[in-house]
Design a protein around this motif. Sequence first.
Motif, PDB file in Angstrom:
ATOM      1  N   ALA A 128       0.823  -1.215   0.000  1.00  8.41           N
ATOM      2  CA  ALA A 128       0.000   0.000   0.000  1.00  8.41           C
ATOM      3  C   ALA A 128       0.858   1.268   0.000  1.00  8.41           C
ATOM      4  N   LYS A 129       2.061   1.195   0.527  1.00  5.01           N
ATOM      5  CA  LYS A 129       2.960   2.353   0.595  1.00  5.01           C
ATOM      6  C   LYS A 129       3.713   2.591  -0.719  1.00  5.01           C
ATOM      7  N   CYS A 130       3.720   1.600  -1.603  1.00  8.86           N
ATOM      8  CA  CYS A 130       4.477   1.695  -2.859  1.00  8.86           C
ATOM      9  C   CYS A 130       3.884   2.701  -3.830  1.00  8.86           C
ATOM     10  N   ALA A 131       4.760   3.311  -4.594  1.00  8.82           N
ATOM     11  CA  ALA A 131       4.369   4.097  -5.758  1.00  8.82           C
ATOM     12  C   ALA A 131       4.123   3.101  -6.900  1.00  8.82           C
ATOM     13  N   PRO A 132       3.481   3.539  -7.987  1.00  2.59           N
ATOM     14  CA  PRO A 132       3.300   2.618  -9.124  1.00  2.59           C
ATOM     15  C   PRO A 132       4.641   2.050  -9.593  1.00  2.59           C
ATOM     16  N   ASN A 133       4.632   0.763  -9.889  1.00  3.94           N
ATOM     17  CA  ASN A 133       5.807   0.022 -10.370  1.00  3.94           C
ATOM     18  C   ASN A 133       6.959   0.032  -9.375  1.00  3.94           C
ATOM     19  N   GLU A 134       6.614  -0.060  -8.128  1.00  7.22           N
ATOM     20  CA  GLU A 134       7.620  -0.090  -7.077  1.00  7.22           C
ATOM     21  C   GLU A 134       7.466  -1.371  -6.257  1.00  7.22           C
ATOM     22  N   THR A 135       8.584  -1.881  -5.793  1.00  9.80           N
ATOM     23  CA  THR A 135       8.612  -2.995  -4.861  1.00  9.80           C
ATOM     24  C   THR A 135       9.279  -2.513  -3.596  1.00  9.80           C
ATOM     25  N   ARG A 136       8.715  -2.899  -2.469  1.00 12.91           N
ATOM     26  CA  ARG A 136       9.342  -2.633  -1.177  1.00 12.91           C
ATOM     27  C   ARG A 136       9.420  -3.936  -0.409  1.00 12.91           C
ATOM     28  N   CYS A 137      10.508  -4.081   0.324  1.00 11.85           N
ATOM     29  CA  CYS A 137      10.659  -5.275   1.160  1.00 11.85           C
ATOM     30  C   CYS A 137      11.049  -4.854   2.565  1.00 11.85           C
ATOM     31  N   ASP A 138      10.909  -5.787   3.485  1.00 10.08           N
ATOM     32  CA  ASP A 138      11.271  -5.529   4.871  1.00 10.08           C
ATOM     33  C   ASP A 138      12.758  -5.812   5.108  1.00 10.08           C
ATOM     34  N   LEU A 139      13.208  -5.527   6.313  1.00  5.94           N
ATOM     35  CA  LEU A 139      14.610  -5.719   6.673  1.00  5.94           C
ATOM     36  C   LEU A 139      15.019  -7.188   6.577  1.00  5.94           C
ATOM     37  N   ARG A 172      13.840  -0.534  -1.250  1.00  3.95           N
ATOM     38  CA  ARG A 172      13.607  -0.792  -2.670  1.00  3.95           C
ATOM     39  C   ARG A 172      14.762  -1.645  -3.174  1.00  3.95           C
ATOM     40  N   PRO A 173      14.468  -2.801  -3.737  1.00  5.65           N
ATOM     41  CA  PRO A 173      15.557  -3.661  -4.220  1.00  5.65           C
ATOM     42  C   PRO A 173      16.148  -3.153  -5.528  1.00  5.65           C
ATOM     43  N   ARG A 174      17.435  -3.363  -5.678  1.00  2.45           N
ATOM     44  CA  ARG A 174      18.164  -3.075  -6.914  1.00  2.45           C
ATOM     45  C   ARG A 174      19.085  -4.254  -7.165  1.00  2.45           C
ATOM     46  N   TRP A 175      19.022  -4.797  -8.348  1.00  2.45           N
ATOM     47  CA  TRP A 175      19.890  -5.924  -8.680  1.00  2.45           C
ATOM     48  C   TRP A 175      20.501  -5.680 -10.032  1.00  2.45           C
ATOM     49  N   ASN A 176      21.811  -5.692 -10.109  1.00  2.00           N
ATOM     50  CA  ASN A 176      22.462  -5.381 -11.381  1.00  2.00           C
ATOM     51  C   ASN A 176      22.244  -6.475 -12.418  1.00  2.00           C
ATOM     52  N   GLY A 177      21.845  -7.679 -12.016  1.00  2.00           N
ATOM     53  CA  GLY A 177      21.565  -8.743 -12.973  1.00  2.00           C
ATOM     54  C   GLY A 177      20.132  -8.751 -13.450  1.00  2.00           C
ATOM     55  N   TYR A 178      19.237  -8.059 -12.727  1.00  2.00           N
ATOM     56  CA  TYR A 178      17.832  -7.974 -13.136  1.00  2.00           C
ATOM     57  C   TYR A 178      17.251  -6.724 -12.550  1.00  2.00           C
ATOM     58  N   GLN A 179      17.241  -5.674 -13.298  1.00  2.00           N
ATOM     59  CA  GLN A 179      16.668  -4.423 -12.863  1.00  2.00           C
ATOM     60  C   GLN A 179      15.387  -4.212 -13.660  1.00  2.00           C
ATOM     61  N   PRO A 180      14.234  -4.283 -13.012  1.00  2.00           N
ATOM     62  CA  PRO A 180      12.999  -4.038 -13.759  1.00  2.00           C
ATOM     63  C   PRO A 180      13.051  -2.692 -14.471  1.00  2.00           C
ATOM     64  N   ARG A 181      12.450  -2.658 -15.673  1.00  2.00           N
ATOM     65  CA  ARG A 181      12.396  -1.397 -16.421  1.00  2.00           C
ATOM     66  C   ARG A 181      11.572  -0.391 -15.645  1.00  2.00           C
ATOM     67  N   GLY A 182      11.863   0.875 -15.821  1.00  2.00           N
ATOM     68  CA  GLY A 182      11.108   1.917 -15.119  1.00  2.00           C
ATOM     69  C   GLY A 182      11.497   1.918 -13.661  1.00  2.00           C
ATOM     70  N   GLY A 183      10.520   2.060 -12.805  1.00  2.00           N
ATOM     71  CA  GLY A 183      10.812   1.998 -11.379  1.00  2.00           C
ATOM     72  C   GLY A 183       9.902   2.924 -10.613  1.00  2.00           C
ATOM     73  N   GLY A 184       9.878   2.722  -9.353  1.00  2.00           N
ATOM     74  CA  GLY A 184       8.984   3.497  -8.499  1.00  2.00           C
ATOM     75  C   GLY A 184       9.686   4.667  -7.879  1.00  2.00           C
ATOM     76  N   GLY A 185       8.884   5.575  -7.438  1.00  2.00           N
ATOM     77  CA  GLY A 185       9.398   6.734  -6.739  1.00  2.00           C
ATOM     78  C   GLY A 185       9.142   6.580  -5.256  1.00  2.00           C
ATOM     79  N   GLY A 186       9.021   7.718  -4.590  1.00  2.00           N
ATOM     80  CA  GLY A 186       8.918   7.877  -3.209  1.00  2.00           C
ATOM     81  C   GLY A 186       8.110   7.205  -2.303  1.00  2.00           C
TER      82      GLY A 186
END
Length: 186
Positions: A128-139, A172-186
């Motif tokens: 619910a906290k994500c912007a469009p096209n964003e993934t968030r994960c916990d610690l 917000r995850p970032r992976w140099n082997g698989y970076q989804p196109r676009g991305g979410g904001g704040g």
Amino acid sequence: LALAVSEPELFAHVVDQTFKVVCAAARTHGATLRQFVLDDKGFVAILAIGLPPEFHEDGAARALKLAGRLQDAARGGRGVARARGGVGATRVGITTGRCFCGPIGLSGVRQEFSLVGDAVNLAARLMAKCAPNETRCDLATREAAMAQAGWGFEECAPYVPKGKNEPVRSFRPRWNGYQPRGGGGG
């Protein structure tokens, strides 16, 4: 994604195609689809990785890759939103933790398989906290995924989600082997 009721065939097509994309992503990454519904938030899928008897050492990384695949599919409109001009967005909350998984209800009357617990609730709050096209994960997910090579994370501002008394950290995850196109904001 909102479709007018006067377009039942298109609506059925979009539902079917979205379900197929979610199932294919789940199968590819070893996830179980617990629930797939259409509500006021749009299509909502509850997926789990590592349900008995399956276990994956790289469960957190699998979940993050699955999220990227769903984001790519939504933005590319591969069956998900192409019928409405290619507009699509995902919001994905991922958590790592223990939960109850099994049948709930009265045997012989009404039962269903369920996933219940703090990890499930927090995933919904992160989504619910994500912007469009964003993934968030916990610690916990971040820590588990960092054991897999190539993962990086951007920390989001802590916040107090519904049902919690203390601020929660999310990433917000970032992976140099698989970076989804676009991305979410704040």
